[in-house]
Design a protein around this motif. Sequence first.
Motif, PDB file in Angstrom:
ATOM      1  N   ASP A 186       0.817  -1.222   0.000  1.00 42.81           N
ATOM      2  CA  ASP A 186       0.000   0.000   0.000  1.00 42.81           C
ATOM      3  C   ASP A 186       0.852   1.276   0.000  1.00 42.81           C
ATOM      4  O   ASP A 186       0.378   2.353   0.364  1.00 42.81           O
ATOM      5  N   PHE A 187       2.137   1.161  -0.380  1.00 41.15           N
ATOM      6  CA  PHE A 187       3.020   2.310  -0.631  1.00 41.15           C
ATOM      7  C   PHE A 187       3.204   3.218   0.591  1.00 41.15           C
ATOM      8  O   PHE A 187       3.196   4.437   0.490  1.00 41.15           O
ATOM      9  N   ARG A 188       3.409   2.618   1.741  1.00 47.38           N
ATOM     10  CA  ARG A 188       3.558   3.404   2.969  1.00 47.38           C
ATOM     11  C   ARG A 188       4.817   4.270   2.960  1.00 47.38           C
ATOM     12  O   ARG A 188       4.817   5.378   3.490  1.00 47.38           O
ATOM     13  N   LEU A 189       5.890   3.760   2.370  1.00 40.13           N
ATOM     14  CA  LEU A 189       7.129   4.538   2.346  1.00 40.13           C
ATOM     15  C   LEU A 189       7.029   5.717   1.393  1.00 40.13           C
ATOM     16  O   LEU A 189       7.421   6.843   1.724  1.00 40.13           O
ATOM     17  N   THR A 190       6.515   5.476   0.217  1.00 44.49           N
ATOM     18  CA  THR A 190       6.395   6.552  -0.771  1.00 44.49           C
ATOM     19  C   THR A 190       5.511   7.666  -0.242  1.00 44.49           C
ATOM     20  O   THR A 190       5.817   8.855  -0.410  1.00 44.49           O
ATOM     21  N   ARG A 191       4.422   7.305   0.411  1.00 44.06           N
ATOM     22  CA  ARG A 191       3.521   8.316   0.972  1.00 44.06           C
ATOM     23  C   ARG A 191       4.198   9.131   2.069  1.00 44.06           C
ATOM     24  O   ARG A 191       3.837  10.283   2.316  1.00 44.06           O
ATOM     25  N   ALA A 192       5.203   8.543   2.718  1.00 49.42           N
ATOM     26  CA  ALA A 192       5.925   9.244   3.781  1.00 49.42           C
ATOM     27  C   ALA A 192       7.154   9.981   3.266  1.00 49.42           C
ATOM     28  O   ALA A 192       7.904  10.572   4.051  1.00 49.42           O
ATOM     29  N   GLY A 193       7.376   9.960   1.952  1.00 48.85           N
ATOM     30  CA  GLY A 193       8.539  10.637   1.394  1.00 48.85           C
ATOM     31  C   GLY A 193       9.827   9.876   1.592  1.00 48.85           C
ATOM     32  O   GLY A 193      10.919  10.462   1.603  1.00 48.85           O
ATOM     33  N   ILE A 194       9.733   8.561   1.740  1.00 49.39           N
ATOM     34  CA  ILE A 194      10.891   7.700   1.948  1.00 49.39           C
ATOM     35  C   ILE A 194      11.051   6.793   0.733  1.00 49.39           C
ATOM     36  O   ILE A 194      10.058   6.299   0.194  1.00 49.39           O
ATOM     37  N   ALA A 195      12.283   6.576   0.299  1.00 52.20           N
ATOM     38  CA  ALA A 195      12.534   5.710  -0.859  1.00 52.20           C
ATOM     39  C   ALA A 195      13.595   4.670  -0.516  1.00 52.20           C
ATOM     40  O   ALA A 195      14.633   4.996   0.067  1.00 52.20           O
ATOM     41  N   VAL A 196      13.303   3.426  -0.880  1.00 51.64           N
ATOM     42  CA  VAL A 196      14.272   2.335  -0.767  1.00 51.64           C
ATOM     43  C   VAL A 196      14.543   1.839  -2.179  1.00 51.64           C
ATOM     44  O   VAL A 196      13.609   1.433  -2.880  1.00 51.64           O
ATOM     45  N   ARG A 197      15.802   1.887  -2.614  1.00 52.30           N
ATOM     46  CA  ARG A 197      16.097   1.467  -3.980  1.00 52.30           C
ATOM     47  C   ARG A 197      17.406   0.672  -4.026  1.00 52.30           C
ATOM     48  O   ARG A 197      18.293   0.827  -3.179  1.00 52.30           O
ATOM     49  N   ARG A 198      17.483  -0.159  -5.055  1.00 51.37           N
ATOM     50  CA  ARG A 198      18.694  -0.948  -5.318  1.00 51.37           C
ATOM     51  C   ARG A 198      19.160  -0.603  -6.723  1.00 51.37           C
ATOM     52  O   ARG A 198      18.459  -0.854  -7.701  1.00 51.37           O
ATOM     53  N   SER A 199      20.340   0.001  -6.817  1.00 49.50           N
ATOM     54  CA  SER A 199      20.844   0.482  -8.097  1.00 49.50           C
ATOM     55  C   SER A 199      22.060  -0.332  -8.514  1.00 49.50           C
ATOM     56  O   SER A 199      22.886  -0.723  -7.676  1.00 49.50           O
ATOM     57  N   SER A 200      22.176  -0.543  -9.797  1.00 53.63           N
ATOM     58  CA  SER A 200      23.282  -1.359 -10.319  1.00 53.63           C
ATOM     59  C   SER A 200      24.638  -0.721 -10.109  1.00 53.63           C
ATOM     60  O   SER A 200      25.663  -1.411 -10.097  1.00 53.63           O
ATOM     61  N   ASP A 201      24.688   0.601  -9.938  1.00 57.33           N
ATOM     62  CA  ASP A 201      25.991   1.256  -9.792  1.00 57.33           C
ATOM     63  C   ASP A 201      26.330   1.653  -8.361  1.00 57.33           C
ATOM     64  O   ASP A 201      27.501   1.669  -7.980  1.00 57.33           O
ATOM     65  N   THR A 202      25.333   1.952  -7.548  1.00 55.56           N
ATOM     66  CA  THR A 202      25.624   2.459  -6.201  1.00 55.56           C
ATOM     67  C   THR A 202      25.157   1.528  -5.090  1.00 55.56           C
ATOM     68  O   THR A 202      25.382   1.819  -3.917  1.00 55.56           O
ATOM     69  N   GLY A 203      24.503   0.428  -5.402  1.00 55.52           N
ATOM     70  CA  GLY A 203      24.037  -0.489  -4.371  1.00 55.52           C
ATOM     71  C   GLY A 203      22.709  -0.049  -3.772  1.00 55.52           C
ATOM     72  O   GLY A 203      21.916   0.653  -4.402  1.00 55.52           O
ATOM     73  N   TRP A 204      22.470  -0.445  -2.531  1.00 54.87           N
ATOM     74  CA  TRP A 204      21.221  -0.103  -1.856  1.00 54.87           C
ATOM     75  C   TRP A 204      21.284   1.311  -1.311  1.00 54.87           C
ATOM     76  O   TRP A 204      22.324   1.756  -0.819  1.00 54.87           O
ATOM     77  N   CYS A 205      20.162   1.994  -1.376  1.00 55.18           N
ATOM     78  CA  CYS A 205      20.087   3.366  -0.866  1.00 55.18           C
ATOM     79  C   CYS A 205      18.762   3.548  -0.141  1.00 55.18           C
ATOM     80  O   CYS A 205      17.703   3.159  -0.643  1.00 55.18           O
ATOM     81  N   LEU A 206      18.829   4.128   1.029  1.00 54.36           N
ATOM     82  CA  LEU A 206      17.633   4.516   1.780  1.00 54.36           C
ATOM     83  C   LEU A 206      17.622   6.034   1.829  1.00 54.36           C
ATOM     84  O   LEU A 206      18.494   6.653   2.435  1.00 54.36           O
ATOM     85  N   ARG A 207      16.629   6.614   1.173  1.00 47.19           N
ATOM     86  CA  ARG A 207      16.537   8.074   1.130  1.00 47.19           C
ATOM     87  C   ARG A 207      15.427   8.541   2.057  1.00 47.19           C
ATOM     88  O   ARG A 207      14.266   8.189   1.884  1.00 47.19           O
ATOM     89  N   LEU A 208      15.834   9.321   3.056  1.00 49.35           N
ATOM     90  CA  LEU A 208      14.927   9.827   4.072  1.00 49.35           C
ATOM     91  C   LEU A 208      14.917  11.349   3.997  1.00 49.35           C
ATOM     92  O   LEU A 208      15.814  11.950   3.411  1.00 49.35           O
ATOM     93  N   PRO A 209      13.922  11.982   4.585  1.00 53.75           N
ATOM     94  CA  PRO A 209      13.958  13.445   4.672  1.00 53.75           C
ATOM     95  C   PRO A 209      15.196  13.896   5.448  1.00 53.75           C
ATOM     96  O   PRO A 209      15.333  13.633   6.633  1.00 53.75           O
TER      97      PRO A 209
END
Length: 478
Positions: free
Chosen positions: A45-68
């Motif tokens: 139900d997209f709880r992180l996106t609604r809170a302005g938080i992003a969790v992503r896995r990128s091929s060049d930089t690895g895992w990233c947790l973006r918070l305010p």
Amino acid sequence: MRSAESGRKYELSLKARVPQLAGKGITQEAPAERTLETVYYDTKDFRLTRAGIAVRRSSDTGWCLRLPGHELRFPLGDSKVPAPIATLVRAFTLDRKLRPVAQLRTDRFTHRLADASGRTLATLADDHVTGEFLGGQAVRLDRWRELDVEAGPELLDRLDRTLRKRGAENAWWPSKLRRLMGDTAEGKRGSNEVLPAYLREQFERLRRADLGFRVGEDDSVHQLRVSARKLRSVLQTFKSLVGKKKADAIVAELKWLGAELAPARDAEVSQARLRACLDEVPPELVFGPLRQYLTRDFSRAAQTELARVTEALSSSRYVTLLRSIAALLDTMRPAGKKALRKPLRKTARKLSRATEAAEGLSGAELDKALHNVRKKAKRARYAADAVRPVSGKKLRTWRKQVKAVQQTLGKHQDTVVDRAALRHFAIDGFSENQNTFTFGLLYGRDEAAAKMLRDRFAGQWRTLREGAGPAWLKAGIL
């Protein structure tokens, strides 16, 4: 995270030629090409996106947790969300599974803009994006183009004018993920009626403070405690409107959480206050290793109590509490303006009775009674805060006077706590053959300060009783 003065995002047609920004001493180099594969994770139900938080896995930089205000990186690893990330966002996911919700392929062409000496002045990233949204009822594909420009403020304005002439427009979406998802992550909006709105605000503050504690932000324990206390207080006051059974169950669990948080925060406050008091003592009256005593005792307590907070926030009991609050907020029904008055009047009456009960007492009994008055004043203030958007000027004035009473009695309680700590330090110091004169001096100062604060409270209470409050409320305190 870069500021708005160093970078800007634009959108450009897929068919348009790459804008040429060379000229007036600036050269634009041929692009460096690379392809980025990024997968975003969220709850169903997209709880992180609604809170302005992003969790992503990128091929060049690895895992990233973006918070305010924060961006945390972790090694690439496999496709399972790393446990540290899941722990950090627990207050938002409520232990719901994080799964892939979007997949992006970005073909990036990066142009360097340089001066005659070869010094980099700006970079232009030309991103051709192919997105696949996996979180809806059906897979959705999209393609678009973004330009990302980084430069100093003056050059940025100049490049901005050139880009607009070439057909670039301001990027409307805050991120690639939000563009791909569109309005899917918006979710249903809660009632804007004052009571649900206030409770939602405090719940959001609690979750943000939880996140702050997990990433090591200063003052996060205090913010957690304040939000939990406000939620508990307002639910107690207005439980007849919320639903008594539900409110009582949540209040009991918030009381448990507050008890887990209190020792850590109390230790912080007491240490800071005693250090400040010690700094005010003339050097010739400071005997013995007093600062070492404070550091030793409080450091030991801080480690123990912070571990206690961590254990509480890691428990299933805590997540169950958060789920209960979220469920309550989803089902709350609006209450009319008049319906809010009776609980607030009842709270004002309890404050008055607590003050009357303190009359004629002395010593430890008086300290305990005034602490109770302080708690009742705090609850009355929070209740007034909750209805502030629909309250009149007289209620706001009354609330201000209640806050003054609460703050004075809060300082009084600080002297009570500090005197207990000073007595403990004096006993320990005496047993170690240390000179404890200065602890006694500070104890005496706190006793004098307590007397002054009790006198101040008496005057403030008279002002509150005689002050301008709404007619429907004044009956509760007269």
